[in-house]
Design a protein around this motif. Sequence first.
Motif, PDB file in Angstrom:
ATOM      1  N   LEU A  18       0.816  -1.211   0.000  1.00 35.36           N
ATOM      2  CA  LEU A  18       0.000   0.000   0.000  1.00 35.36           C
ATOM      3  C   LEU A  18       0.851   1.264   0.000  1.00 35.36           C
ATOM      4  N   GLY A  19       2.157   1.110  -0.186  1.00 31.72           N
ATOM      5  CA  GLY A  19       3.041   2.264  -0.177  1.00 31.72           C
ATOM      6  C   GLY A  19       3.390   2.757   1.202  1.00 31.72           C
ATOM      7  N   VAL A  20       3.094   1.958   2.233  1.00 34.29           N
ATOM      8  CA  VAL A  20       3.418   2.326   3.611  1.00 34.29           C
ATOM      9  C   VAL A  20       4.669   1.555   4.025  1.00 34.29           C
ATOM     10  N   VAL A  21       5.783   2.266   4.120  1.00 38.48           N
ATOM     11  CA  VAL A  21       7.071   1.645   4.436  1.00 38.48           C
ATOM     12  C   VAL A  21       7.564   2.204   5.758  1.00 38.48           C
ATOM     13  N   VAL A  22       7.909   1.318   6.665  1.00 39.10           N
ATOM     14  CA  VAL A  22       8.353   1.709   8.003  1.00 39.10           C
ATOM     15  C   VAL A  22       9.872   1.624   8.092  1.00 39.10           C
ATOM     16  N   GLY A  23      10.536   2.773   8.249  1.00 39.92           N
ATOM     17  CA  GLY A  23      11.978   2.781   8.453  1.00 39.92           C
ATOM     18  C   GLY A  23      12.772   2.468   7.205  1.00 39.92           C
ATOM     19  N   ALA A  24      14.096   2.547   7.364  1.00 38.96           N
ATOM     20  CA  ALA A  24      14.990   2.357   6.219  1.00 38.96           C
ATOM     21  C   ALA A  24      15.708   1.015   6.230  1.00 38.96           C
ATOM     22  N   LEU A  25      15.613   0.256   7.320  1.00 36.57           N
ATOM     23  CA  LEU A  25      16.315  -1.022   7.387  1.00 36.57           C
ATOM     24  C   LEU A  25      15.710  -2.029   6.411  1.00 36.57           C
ATOM     25  N   PRO A  26      16.542  -2.887   5.823  1.00 36.94           N
ATOM     26  CA  PRO A  26      15.998  -3.914   4.923  1.00 36.94           C
ATOM     27  C   PRO A  26      15.237  -4.979   5.706  1.00 36.94           C
ATOM     28  N   THR A  27      14.254  -5.577   5.055  1.00 34.18           N
ATOM     29  CA  THR A  27      13.524  -6.692   5.651  1.00 34.18           C
ATOM     30  C   THR A  27      14.201  -8.006   5.270  1.00 34.18           C
ATOM     31  N   GLY A  28      13.789  -9.086   5.929  1.00 34.13           N
ATOM     32  CA  GLY A  28      14.158 -10.404   5.462  1.00 34.13           C
ATOM     33  C   GLY A  28      13.387 -10.739   4.196  1.00 34.13           C
ATOM     34  N   PRO A  29      13.672 -11.876   3.566  1.00 31.58           N
ATOM     35  CA  PRO A  29      13.044 -12.215   2.286  1.00 31.58           C
ATOM     36  C   PRO A  29      11.523 -12.314   2.350  1.00 31.58           C
ATOM     37  N   LEU A  30      10.977 -12.724   3.488  1.00 35.85           N
ATOM     38  CA  LEU A  30       9.524 -12.849   3.629  1.00 35.85           C
ATOM     39  C   LEU A  30       8.916 -11.685   4.395  1.00 35.85           C
ATOM     40  N   ASN A  31       9.767 -10.848   4.990  1.00 35.09           N
ATOM     41  CA  ASN A  31       9.283  -9.780   5.866  1.00 35.09           C
ATOM     42  C   ASN A  31       8.369 -10.376   6.941  1.00 35.09           C
ATOM     43  N   ALA A  32       8.878 -11.402   7.624  1.00 31.50           N
ATOM     44  CA  ALA A  32       8.084 -12.144   8.603  1.00 31.50           C
ATOM     45  C   ALA A  32       8.988 -12.724   9.680  1.00 31.50           C
ATOM     46  N   VAL A 338      -9.593  -1.337   7.723  1.00 30.03           N
ATOM     47  CA  VAL A 338      -9.001  -0.019   7.445  1.00 30.03           C
ATOM     48  C   VAL A 338      -9.249   0.327   5.974  1.00 30.03           C
ATOM     49  N   PRO A 339      -9.791   1.516   5.691  1.00 26.77           N
ATOM     50  CA  PRO A 339     -10.020   1.912   4.293  1.00 26.77           C
ATOM     51  C   PRO A 339      -8.707   2.297   3.607  1.00 26.77           C
ATOM     52  N   TYR A 340      -8.372   1.581   2.581  1.00 23.71           N
ATOM     53  CA  TYR A 340      -7.094   1.820   1.893  1.00 23.71           C
ATOM     54  C   TYR A 340      -7.021   3.200   1.251  1.00 23.71           C
ATOM     55  N   ASP A 341      -8.142   3.704   0.786  1.00 22.01           N
ATOM     56  CA  ASP A 341      -8.091   4.952   0.029  1.00 22.01           C
ATOM     57  C   ASP A 341      -7.791   6.165   0.894  1.00 22.01           C
ATOM     58  N   ARG A 342      -7.744   5.991   2.211  1.00 22.48           N
ATOM     59  CA  ARG A 342      -7.439   7.110   3.095  1.00 22.48           C
ATOM     60  C   ARG A 342      -6.031   7.038   3.666  1.00 22.48           C
ATOM     61  N   LEU A 343      -5.268   6.044   3.261  1.00 18.32           N
ATOM     62  CA  LEU A 343      -3.937   5.861   3.834  1.00 18.32           C
ATOM     63  C   LEU A 343      -2.933   6.864   3.270  1.00 18.32           C
ATOM     64  N   PRO A 344      -2.074   7.420   4.135  1.00 16.30           N
ATOM     65  CA  PRO A 344      -0.946   8.219   3.637  1.00 16.30           C
ATOM     66  C   PRO A 344       0.133   7.292   3.114  1.00 16.30           C
ATOM     67  N   ARG A 345       0.872   7.745   2.126  1.00 15.09           N
ATOM     68  CA  ARG A 345       2.026   6.978   1.656  1.00 15.09           C
ATOM     69  C   ARG A 345       3.250   7.431   2.441  1.00 15.09           C
ATOM     70  N   THR A 346       4.016   6.453   2.942  1.00 12.30           N
ATOM     71  CA  THR A 346       5.246   6.782   3.667  1.00 12.30           C
ATOM     72  C   THR A 346       6.483   6.306   2.919  1.00 12.30           C
ATOM     73  N   GLY A 347       6.285   5.582   1.828  1.00 11.78           N
ATOM     74  CA  GLY A 347       7.424   5.079   1.065  1.00 11.78           C
ATOM     75  C   GLY A 347       7.174   5.241  -0.414  1.00 11.78           C
ATOM     76  N   VAL A 348       7.939   4.500  -1.211  1.00 15.21           N
ATOM     77  CA  VAL A 348       7.780   4.614  -2.660  1.00 15.21           C
ATOM     78  C   VAL A 348       6.616   3.757  -3.119  1.00 15.21           C
ATOM     79  N   GLY A 349       6.154   4.012  -4.310  1.00 13.80           N
ATOM     80  CA  GLY A 349       5.079   3.211  -4.875  1.00 13.80           C
ATOM     81  C   GLY A 349       3.716   3.814  -4.626  1.00 13.80           C
ATOM     82  N   GLU A 350       2.744   3.337  -5.366  1.00 17.30           N
ATOM     83  CA  GLU A 350       1.376   3.853  -5.246  1.00 17.30           C
ATOM     84  C   GLU A 350       0.545   2.885  -4.423  1.00 17.30           C
ATOM     85  N   PRO A 351      -0.319   3.409  -3.562  1.00 16.31           N
ATOM     86  CA  PRO A 351      -1.244   2.531  -2.835  1.00 16.31           C
ATOM     87  C   PRO A 351      -2.127   1.768  -3.812  1.00 16.31           C
TER      88      PRO A 351
END
Length: 353
Positions: A18-32, A338-351
């Motif tokens: 959804l274009g919501v990115v938390v922080g600058a650290l890389p995730t693991g391959p699954l982000n889990a 949560v309604p996606y169309d109201r989310l702010p973008r915090t990273g790259v990409g489009e919601p």
Amino acid sequence: MDNHLTAATRGRVRARDLGVVVGALPTGPLNAITDVEGVLVGHTTLDDGADLHTGVTAVVPRQLTAEGRALPAAVYAGNGYGKLVGSTQIDELGVLESPVVLTATLSAFRAADALLTYLMDRSPEGISFNPVVGETNDGYLSDIRRRPITERHVLDALEGASGGLPAEGCVGAGTGTTALGYKAGIGTSSRRPVAEGTAVTAVTVGALVQANFGGVLTVGGVPMPVEELVPGATGEEPAGNSCMIVVATDAPLDARQLARLARRAIFAMGRVGASYSHGSGDYAIAFSTASPELPRLPDAGLNPLFAAVMDAVEEALLNSLFTATTTTGVRGRTRHAVPYDRLPRTGVGEPVG
């Protein structure tokens, strides 16, 4: 069993989609949390489409069963209004000897007995065990007094635990949970920080959350009050709301250091708008899967791990909300997605959506 039902198959997606990115650290391959080697997750979901929305989620460190050893661990209670079975022995000894099972408040004790069966089956000569079971109260949407969780439900989650990306949202112990005025559930995320002051530099920190707490949803610093964004919805805060957070890492840490990570996990709830209310049992359990022969990471090298925990927990909490679907439960109560169309973008990409 629904360990790997993806959120997308239910029409819901994760924060990064959804274009919501938390922080600058890389995730693991699954982000889990399963990016931490040997950590498995299993779910059992009970959902009758009416009054019953509950389940079991199990976090199973394979090192406990394959190697038969206890893992360094710590618990931090941000607010101790809860029933975290087994926590005092972790505090006393600094080790985890059991998988971590999550479920609903009034089913916690049946789940602990079932987990005891699991542990006894794997240690026929043992006479003392410390099953670890956390809970949140899903009674706003589910008929919690039915206490529907059976031994088989718990054993299915434990025995079916596996790697890969765990299902999130309305699954397992998150089937009936709510958070920040919206429908929530299970969420997970991970980070790959660079450890400092040690030869072991490639480490992973993973988090899994059972989100069920009050406050005003905040995304990237932007409040998203449900009563303003969802017609007819209210921000009513149910009694007994709570949050369980499980943090896993392969960084070589001792119990004292893991307690410091667990505290940061609770701090991260504030980033998404947690109210930390009187009736909210907010707990974090942190454990390390690292070989006991590795030298401990020095305290001066913990800062990257602190940042990793904060970011992973924040994103796991957002994933628990963004992947959840609108649910109507007992007494006709509804919690909206949560309604996606109201989310702010915090990273790259489009919601999306």
